[in-house]
Design an enzyme around this catalytic site. Structure first.
Site, PDB file in Angstrom:
ATOM      1  N   ALA A   1      -3.894  30.327  57.792  1.00  0.00           N
ATOM      2  CA  ALA A   1      -5.276  30.623  58.156  1.00  0.00           C
ATOM      3  C   ALA A   1      -5.830  31.832  57.405  1.00  0.00           C
ATOM      4  O   ALA A   1      -6.917  32.326  57.735  1.00  0.00           O
ATOM      5  CB  ALA A   1      -5.365  30.879  59.655  1.00  0.00           C
TER       6      ALA A   1
ATOM      7  N   HIS B   1      -8.987  37.182  60.975  1.00  0.00           N
ATOM      8  CA  HIS B   1      -7.896  37.921  60.348  1.00  0.00           C
ATOM      9  C   HIS B   1      -8.499  38.940  59.392  1.00  0.00           C
ATOM     10  O   HIS B   1      -9.321  38.597  58.544  1.00  0.00           O
ATOM     11  CB  HIS B   1      -6.962  36.981  59.584  1.00  0.00           C
ATOM     12  CG  HIS B   1      -6.289  35.988  60.466  1.00  0.00           C
ATOM     13  ND1 HIS B   1      -5.095  36.247  61.105  1.00  0.00           N
ATOM     14  CD2 HIS B   1      -6.644  34.740  60.837  1.00  0.00           C
ATOM     15  CE1 HIS B   1      -4.745  35.193  61.826  1.00  0.00           C
ATOM     16  NE2 HIS B   1      -5.674  34.273  61.677  1.00  0.00           N
TER      17      HIS B   1
END
Length: 290
Positions: A147, A243
């Site tokens: 991801a 993130h």
């Protein structure tokens, strides 16, 4: 692994040069696990590539878990049975224990194994063993970017000295339910962003294998599991799984952030995790790899 081959024929006097090109054959793909991520990968590959990819095998603990498998795919419950299947490429997305169970057989049979459950490599002995098997068999053990954004840049930057790698994972409180986060913070009472864990990537990936598995990917790309710093955050205002990476070293400084939509069938994972696997598979046979 080459799927497009050309043969040069030296012309004799009075003849013209000829080049024979072989037709590309389908890539034979195996999956370890048939959960939300691998099902999504298979669906996208079928939609995008059609008959250019054959799902040849699906590796499971129990045959009963093989629901809605692609036609013609062999369901396998014993790693030893892989030797009976012709495979080019295998994709694992079944959790840490599956890497230890199936990894060696996959690397002996297929030309490459992609391990999505990178937190399995918190076990240094397992990683060393699989790397050794890959070297002995002339195959590859691959870790996908998952991801994340910027993993290729981190790996390139690590050719020189890296001073610091920080990985911050921000998810809605609901995405942390069913994990050790519930022991560290009252998720239902959170009204603003709360950092409930700060430590090494090894500790984060080992303690939160579903949610922070991706921290192991960052670490393996850069300065290792024990030097990579990870922060886990529950944020009620987060609309997706975010993130944030900060890297400093001799190359300069990298700062990147990506916010992913959760995977529809499993909110603990991101859609991008499946997309990164699709890209890796397609790059094994497309003439133009990106």
């Amino acid at each position: 692994m080459t799927f497009l081959r050309s043969r040069y024929v030296e012309p004799t006097r009075g003849e013209t040069m000829s080049v024979t090109t072989h037709v590309q054959r389908p890539l034979r793909l195996g999956f370890i696990g048939w959960g939300a991520i691998n099902r999504r990968v298979a669906q996208l590959l079928r939609d995008r590539q059609g008959e250019r990819i054959i799902v040849a095998a699906i590796c499971l603990k129990d045959v009963a878990d093989g629901v809605d498998v692609p036609a013609g795919a062999m369901i396998i419950t014993d790693p030893g049975e892989l030797r009976h299947v012709e495979l080019d490429f295998m994709v694992e997305a079944a959790g840490r224990s599956a890497v230890a169970e199936w990894g060696e057989a996959a690397l002996q049979q297929a030309q490459a194994l992609v391990v999505a459950s990178a937190s399995a490599f918190c076990d240094d002995v397992l990683l060393e063993r699989l790397v050794s098997v890959a070297e002995e068999n002339g195959t590859q053990l691959l870790v996908p970017p998952g991801a994340l954004a910027g993993v290729d840049a981190i790996a390139a930057a690590a050719i020189l000295e890296l001073d610091e790698v920080i990985h911050r994972i921000v998810k809605p409180p609901a995405a942390w339910r069913g994990t050790d986060a519930e022991k560290l913070v009252a998720l239902s009472d959170i009204r603003r962003s709360a950092t409930f864990f700060a430590g090494t990537a090894r500790d984060a990936a080992a303690r939160f294998p579903q949610n922070a598995n991706v921290a192991a990917i960052t670490a393996l790309s850069g300065i290792g599991l024990d030097r990579t710093h990870v922060e886990l955050v529950a944020d009620p205002d987060a609309s997706g799984n975010r993130h944030e990476l900060v890297v400093r070293g001799d190359f300069g400084k990298l700062s990147v952030s990506i916010e992913n939509r959760p995977l529809a069938a499993n909110p603990k994972s991101s859609e991008m995790a499946a997309l990164s696997l699709v890209r890796l598979v397609e790059n094994r046979f497309l003439a133009f790899a990106r």
